[in-house]
Design a protein around this motif. Structure first.
Motif, short mmCIF file in Angstrom:
data_model
loop_
_atom_site.label_atom_id
_atom_site.label_comp_id
_atom_site.label_asym_id
_atom_site.label_seq_id
_atom_site.Cartn_x
_atom_site.Cartn_y
_atom_site.Cartn_z
N ARG A 144 -8.55 -1.18 0.23
CA ARG A 144 -7.59 -0.98 1.32
C ARG A 144 -8.16 -1.22 2.71
N GLY A 145 -9.31 -0.67 2.97
CA GLY A 145 -9.85 -0.80 4.31
C GLY A 145 -8.93 -0.18 5.34
N ASN A 146 -8.56 -0.96 6.37
CA ASN A 146 -7.66 -0.48 7.42
C ASN A 146 -6.22 -0.97 7.24
N SER A 147 -5.88 -1.42 6.05
CA SER A 147 -4.54 -1.97 5.81
C SER A 147 -3.47 -0.91 5.99
N TRP B 181 0.82 -1.22 0.00
CA TRP B 181 0.00 0.00 0.00
C TRP B 181 0.85 1.27 0.00
N ARG B 182 2.08 1.19 0.46
CA ARG B 182 2.94 2.37 0.40
C ARG B 182 3.37 2.68 -1.04
N ASN B 183 3.16 1.71 -1.94
CA ASN B 183 3.48 1.93 -3.35
C ASN B 183 2.31 2.55 -4.11
N GLU C 110 2.67 -1.01 4.96
CA GLU C 110 3.55 -2.13 4.62
C GLU C 110 2.80 -3.43 4.32
N GLU C 111 1.49 -3.36 4.28
CA GLU C 111 0.71 -4.57 4.00
C GLU C 111 0.49 -4.71 2.49
N PRO C 112 0.35 -5.96 2.00
CA PRO C 112 0.19 -6.18 0.56
C PRO C 112 -1.16 -5.68 0.05
N VAL C 113 -1.15 -5.17 -1.17
CA VAL C 113 -2.39 -4.75 -1.82
C VAL C 113 -3.26 -5.96 -2.12
N PHE C 114 -2.61 -7.07 -2.53
CA PHE C 114 -3.33 -8.29 -2.86
C PHE C 114 -2.88 -9.41 -1.92
N PRO C 115 -3.42 -9.43 -0.71
CA PRO C 115 -2.96 -10.42 0.27
C PRO C 115 -3.55 -11.81 0.01
N SER C 116 -2.82 -12.80 0.48
CA SER C 116 -3.34 -14.17 0.46
C SER C 116 -4.29 -14.34 1.65
N ARG C 117 -4.83 -15.52 1.82
CA ARG C 117 -5.73 -15.76 2.96
C ARG C 117 -5.03 -15.56 4.28
N SER C 118 -3.71 -15.82 4.30
CA SER C 118 -2.94 -15.67 5.54
C SER C 118 -2.50 -14.22 5.76
N GLY C 119 -2.77 -13.35 4.80
CA GLY C 119 -2.37 -11.96 4.92
C GLY C 119 -1.00 -11.66 4.34
N ARG C 120 -0.34 -12.70 3.83
CA ARG C 120 0.98 -12.50 3.23
C ARG C 120 0.85 -12.14 1.76
N LEU C 121 2.01 -11.95 1.10
CA LEU C 121 1.99 -11.65 -0.33
C LEU C 121 1.36 -12.80 -1.10
N LEU C 122 0.58 -12.47 -2.09
CA LEU C 122 -0.05 -13.47 -2.92
C LEU C 122 1.01 -14.22 -3.71
N ASP C 123 0.83 -15.51 -3.85
CA ASP C 123 1.78 -16.36 -4.56
C ASP C 123 1.55 -16.29 -6.07
N ARG C 124 2.65 -16.34 -6.84
CA ARG C 124 2.56 -16.31 -8.31
C ARG C 124 1.64 -17.40 -8.85
#
Length: 261
Positions: free
Chosen positions: A185-188, A147-149, A191-205
């Motif tokens: 975005r909501g409350n993200s 989100w900072r990007n 430093e949180e990913p724009v497209f998070p996975s279910r775990s909240g981490r970066l989405l996998d390719r």
């Protein structure tokens, strides 16, 4: 057994690759080479490398896969010579296999893309599809977007992405896409990913590939579309509509106009 000197030079070479995906591929290529020849890098000859190239044929690798592997080998030996790890470069005369270039077959038509990005996907996936196409992003760039990007720009906004070889570029978004993106975005935090996975981490390719193919199937697009096809489509459609090639080059983050062309 790989010598400590060879291991060190390979790690230095890998660190020069900006993309984690490229580093992973190059690491496997180097390991495959060393397992085949069972010699230190400094003792390899052109004959050894030609033998390795033949082993790739015998292993059933497609020409394009062999070309990519041997290009990595040539890159490694060029680096070794520049670092004075070897006195001469045996890979300089190593030929790359010819292969049929089928890029034109991987350009999705505009009507197909429109149906694909308008499929009934959940909001995250729909914005991801639209951004891959509208911004011409590499899948790694979309996965790594934080989100900072994402920054406002007048009535709309822009994203900043980090591409190959450490190059940074900013891409302006249309007002509708900007509104859809910021609505995610909501409350993200920044430093949180724009497209998070279910775990909240970066989405996998791999997950992005599934999202794109599922949308293509739903849209009735027959080909097994990949995320990179949408990047190709962006470039082709922009040029078809009269966009200057230098602008398309800047948007895609290509190092030269020749690559874009």
């Amino acid at each position: 057994m790989v010598s400590s000197r060879d291991s060190h030079i390979i790690e230095l070479w890998l660190q020069r690759q900006a993309s984690p995906h490229t580093r992973g591929c190059y690491r496997r290529d180097a390991a495959r080479l060393l397992a085949h020849v069972s010699k230190p890098l400094s003792r390899l000859t052109l004959g050894d490398l030609q033998g390795f190239a033949q082993s790739l044929v015998q292993a059933g690798l497609a020409p394009i896969s062999r070309a990519r592997t041997l290009a990595a080998v040539k890159s490694l030996f060029g680096f070794c010579q520049r670092m004075r790890h070897i006195s001469s470069n045996p890979a300089a005369e190593l030929s790359l296999p010819c292969y049929e270039k089928r890029l034109a077959e991987r350009i999705v038509g505009e009507d197909d893309v429109k149906r694909l990005v308008e499929t009934d996907s959940k909001p995250r996936d729909k914005v991801l599809l639209r951004l891959l196409y509208a911004a011409g992003l590499r899948v790694s760039e979309a996965c790594g977007l934080l989100w900072r990007n994402v920054r406002p720009r007048g009535d709309t906004g822009q994203i900043t992405v980090f591409g190959k070889n450490g190059r940074t570029r900013s891409i302006a978004l249309t007002a509708p896409l900007w509104a859809e993106l910021t609505a995610l975005r909501g409350n993200s935090g920044a430093e949180e990913p724009v497209f998070p996975s279910r775990s909240g981490r970066l989405l996998d390719r791999g997950r992005v590939r599934i999202i794109v193919r599922r949308a293509a199937k739903q849209a009735g697009v027959a080909d097994a579309v990949s995320p990179h096809w949408l990047r190709h489509a962006h470039a082709s459609h922009a040029l078809d509509h009269g966009a200057p090639i230098h602008l398309v080059q800047a948007t895609l983050g290509h190092s030269s106009v020749a690559t874009t062309s």
